[in-house]
Write a protein that holds these residues in place. Structure first.
Motif, short mmCIF file in Angstrom:
data_model
loop_
_atom_site.label_atom_id
_atom_site.label_comp_id
_atom_site.label_asym_id
_atom_site.label_seq_id
_atom_site.Cartn_x
_atom_site.Cartn_y
_atom_site.Cartn_z
N GLY A 66 4.27 1.38 0.39
CA GLY A 66 4.64 0.14 1.06
C GLY A 66 3.43 -0.67 1.48
O GLY A 66 2.29 -0.42 1.05
N GLU A 67 3.65 -1.64 2.34
CA GLU A 67 2.60 -2.53 2.82
C GLU A 67 2.79 -2.79 4.32
O GLU A 67 3.90 -2.74 4.83
N LEU A 83 -5.56 -7.83 8.61
CA LEU A 83 -5.81 -7.42 7.23
C LEU A 83 -4.55 -6.82 6.63
O LEU A 83 -3.91 -5.96 7.25
N ARG A 84 -4.22 -7.24 5.45
CA ARG A 84 -3.07 -6.67 4.76
C ARG A 84 -3.47 -5.34 4.11
O ARG A 84 -4.49 -5.26 3.42
N LEU A 85 -2.68 -4.32 4.35
CA LEU A 85 -2.91 -3.00 3.77
C LEU A 85 -1.79 -2.65 2.81
O LEU A 85 -0.62 -2.85 3.13
N SER A 86 -2.16 -2.13 1.64
CA SER A 86 -1.18 -1.74 0.63
C SER A 86 -1.28 -0.25 0.35
O SER A 86 -2.20 0.43 0.82
N SER A 87 -0.35 0.25 -0.42
CA SER A 87 -0.32 1.67 -0.76
C SER A 87 -1.67 2.10 -1.33
O SER A 87 -2.20 1.49 -2.26
N GLY A 88 -2.23 3.16 -0.75
CA GLY A 88 -3.52 3.66 -1.19
C GLY A 88 -4.68 3.17 -0.37
O GLY A 88 -5.79 3.68 -0.50
N LEU A 101 -0.89 -1.36 13.71
CA LEU A 101 -0.30 -1.62 12.39
C LEU A 101 1.10 -2.14 12.62
O LEU A 101 1.81 -1.68 13.53
N SER A 102 1.52 -3.08 11.80
CA SER A 102 2.89 -3.58 11.90
C SER A 102 3.28 -4.19 10.56
O SER A 102 2.41 -4.48 9.72
N PRO A 103 4.58 -4.41 10.33
CA PRO A 103 5.01 -5.05 9.09
C PRO A 103 4.88 -6.57 9.14
O PRO A 103 5.13 -7.23 8.13
N VAL A 170 -12.56 -0.34 6.13
CA VAL A 170 -11.32 -0.40 5.35
C VAL A 170 -11.64 0.00 3.91
O VAL A 170 -12.51 -0.61 3.28
N ALA A 171 -10.98 1.04 3.42
CA ALA A 171 -11.16 1.51 2.06
C ALA A 171 -9.99 1.02 1.21
O ALA A 171 -8.84 1.41 1.45
N ARG A 172 -10.27 0.18 0.25
CA ARG A 172 -9.24 -0.39 -0.62
C ARG A 172 -9.07 0.45 -1.87
O ARG A 172 -10.04 0.80 -2.53
N ARG A 173 -7.84 0.75 -2.21
CA ARG A 173 -7.56 1.57 -3.39
C ARG A 173 -8.09 0.92 -4.67
O ARG A 173 -8.54 1.61 -5.59
#
Length: 359
Positions: A66-67, A83-88, A101-103, A170-173
């Protein structure tokens, strides 16, 4: 021990120095005694807000599916941002700092940045890919799987070492520097799905590895806040950092360091503080104490460690060592010997207990 006016250090080719952030990430971590602890793994649906703030500990969040959005309020060092966070993706908070964190892409109201609400349910396999546009914002009806926990650093020296890093990473997949980390993330997700009631202790080990990759990715960022890696990305300072590490016993005064990089003292001090976020003398002391701590842990005598890192007086070295680590060199060596002789195991707390502490 005698010294010339300037250190007798060879200069290193630039193409070699540009590879040093990876090597120095490993060197920095080699004495951090990093342990990931207190995990909770699950998922949120609906309206929720999660945070690990307020525990006086470093923490992390890994998005399993999810995100969601990471919200960081304004501080003395930066403006508020989300910052938008995505799966991974993963975020490592190296200090206890307000965040959530929130949606919702909109940040919480002032004074509620670290509030927690909503119910985390047991993790289930990720849902099918959404039919909405991949650029659409996360919504409150989307399931978001998260692994959360804390970092513990077992040495007083670690706090000084962490001052060389930004307060969060922040580590981006999809970051090319994190190619190897994708396999680690997949393993974290597999372990997270094994038992919904008892998080796997292997997640701790895997998250430690993910943190190493995050540091390497940090070295590749175009713009990073003043920290250790900022120095390594500057051609005029990278050889100096390596020289200090390789020859800590040399006479690294402000004057000799300025001479090494062919700058005036005033220009050198200003640029060093602007880039590294700390005075050069403090940086040198930290590097020396880190190396001395490793020597003592390996069984070196205090006078030998003192001389190898540039102290003619054992008393002066002991005072500096205690000022940085909080203990005398002999006590450090004895504590390390005791610690190394005992096998330690990291185990996860019951899911219910972790839920109360984290969310």
């Amino acid at each position: 021990m005698s010294h010339d006016a300037s250190p007798r250090i060879r200069h290193y080719p630039l193409d070699v120095m540009l590879q040093n952030p990876d090597k120095l990430a490993d060197w920095l971590l080699s004495s951090l005694e990093l342990k990931s602890t207190v995990f909770h793994v699950g998922q949120y649906c609906g309206t929720w807000q999660a945070s690990t703030a307020g525990r006086r500990r470093a923490s992390f969040h890994v998005v399993l599916h999810g995100e969601c959005w990471l919200h960081l309020p304004a501080s003395a060092e930066r403006e508020a941002h989300s910052l938008r966070l995505s799966s991974g993706d993963a975020v490592f908070l190296l200090r206890d700092m307000p965040h959530c964190l929130s949606p919702d892409f909109r940040p919480p109201a002032s004074g509620h940045e670290s509030a927690r609400f909503g119910t985390m349910s047991p993790l289930t396999p990720p849902p099918a890919a959404p039919t909405t546009s991949p650029t659409a914002p996360a919504t409150a009806t989307t399931s978001v799987g998260i692994a959360c926990g804390f970092f513990e650093f077992n040495s007083a020296l670690d706090d000084m070492l962490l001052s060389l890093l930004p307060d969060h990473i922040v580590a981006r997949r999809n970051n090319p520097s994190l190619d190897g980390a994708r396999a680690i993330f997949d393993l974290i997700r597999v372990e997270a799905l094994r038992d919904a009631q008892t998080p796997s202790p292997l997640i701790a080990r895997l998250t430690d590895l993910l943190f190493v990759y995050a540091l390497r990715a940090l070295g590749a960022e175009d713009e990073i806040v003043p920290c250790f890696w900022s120095l390594m990305r500057r051609a005029e300072f990278a050889p100096l950092v390596t020289a200090i590490i390789e020859s800590p016993g040399e006479r690294w005064t402000t004057g000799t360091m300025a001479h090494f990089v062919h700058m005036s003292r005033a220009r050198f001090c200003k640029q060093f503080v602007d880039i590294a976020g700390q005075p050069p003398a403090q940086f040198v002391t930290l590097i020396r104490m880190k190396l001395a701590a490793a020597m003592l842990r390996s069984g070196a005598r205090t006078p030998d460690a003192a001389e190898r890192v540039g102290y003619q007086s054992e008393s002066a070295f002991s005072q500096a060592f205690k000022r940085v680590t909080g203990v005398q060199p002999g006590a450090w060596r004895r504590a390390c010997t005791t610690h190394d002789s005992i096998e330690t195991h990291v185990s996860a707390e019951p899911a219910g207990s972790a839920a109360l502490q984290l969310h």
